[in-house]
Design a protein around this motif. Structure first.
Motif, PDB file in Angstrom:
ATOM      1  N   GLU A  49       8.414  -0.877  -8.647  1.00 17.18           N
ATOM      2  CA  GLU A  49       7.380  -1.902  -8.739  1.00 17.18           C
ATOM      3  C   GLU A  49       8.050  -3.272  -8.710  1.00 17.18           C
ATOM      4  N   SER A  52       3.926  -6.451  -9.221  1.00 16.47           N
ATOM      5  CA  SER A  52       2.681  -5.687  -9.121  1.00 16.47           C
ATOM      6  C   SER A  52       2.460  -5.079  -7.741  1.00 16.47           C
ATOM      7  N   GLN A  53       3.505  -4.979  -6.967  1.00 14.38           N
ATOM      8  CA  GLN A  53       3.455  -4.342  -5.662  1.00 14.38           C
ATOM      9  C   GLN A  53       4.526  -3.268  -5.617  1.00 14.38           C
ATOM     10  N   GLY A  95       5.810  -5.503  -0.475  1.00 11.97           N
ATOM     11  CA  GLY A  95       4.441  -5.992  -0.349  1.00 11.97           C
ATOM     12  C   GLY A  95       3.337  -4.963  -0.365  1.00 11.97           C
ATOM     13  N   GLN A  97       0.422  -3.204  -1.717  1.00 10.53           N
ATOM     14  CA  GLN A  97      -0.502  -3.541  -2.797  1.00 10.53           C
ATOM     15  C   GLN A  97      -1.386  -2.347  -3.124  1.00 10.53           C
ATOM     16  N   TRP A 104      -1.777   2.585  -1.154  1.00 10.99           N
ATOM     17  CA  TRP A 104      -1.266   1.218  -1.104  1.00 10.99           C
ATOM     18  C   TRP A 104      -1.363   0.703   0.316  1.00 10.99           C
TER      19      TRP A 104
END
Length: 159
Positions: A49, A52-53, A95, A97, A104
């Motif tokens: 992580e 938060s990605q 990146g 998310q 994701w």
């Protein structure tokens, strides 16, 4: 009778709380598939992580050295100033998310084998398998890679 019913209700309630807490911890741990994943049978990536990605860095290569015995470098990078970077330790995924549970989107994947940065989205299909869609522009024109969690890595290919 009343006493045994009361005891049974208490035990049932405690069992339900325990079951919910186990279920919740499983879903939370699968939310970020941290760990080692084998990608394309030639590279192992540590997924972690970052802000938060999801990101991923190379921790094992099938061929970590050139035939001359030198560490494998990022020689195909489109930026000439980055062509001397070692592939081992290089962050190649960034990146991603979180979307729906176990999914994701919006990430990027740099492939040192061709020097191209692709769009990527990933989905945890089982606790030990992740499906990654790698593409440029539209997902339908891309390819799907299957990543395997905690692969058996040979010591021949270490970084």
């Amino acid at each position: 009778m009343f006493r045994s019913q009361s005891m049974w209700l208490k035990l049932s309630a405690m069992g339900a709380v325990l079951l919910l807490s186990v279920w919740h911890s499983r879903s939370a741990s699968s939310e970020v598939p941290e760990g080692t994943w084998m990608f394309a049978n030639r590279v192992a990536v540590q997924v972690f992580e970052c802000s938060s990605q999801l990101c991923g860095r190379i921790i094992w290569l099938l061929r970590p050295r050139t035939p001359a015995g030198q560490p494998d470098l990022d020689t195909l990078n489109p930026d000439p100033s980055l062509r001397q970077r070692h592939l081992c330790g290089l962050t190649i995924i960034w990146g991603l998310q979180p979307g729906a549970q176990g999914h994701w989107t919006g990430g990027s994947l740099y492939d040192p084998q061709d020097g191209v940065t692709y769009d990527v989205e990933a989905e945890l299909t089982t606790p030990t398998t992740m499906s990654a869609r790698v593409y440029r522009g539209t997902p339908i024109l891309g390819r799907t890679e299957i990543l395997i969690r905690d692969p058996q890595l040979s010591f021949d290919g270490r970084c």
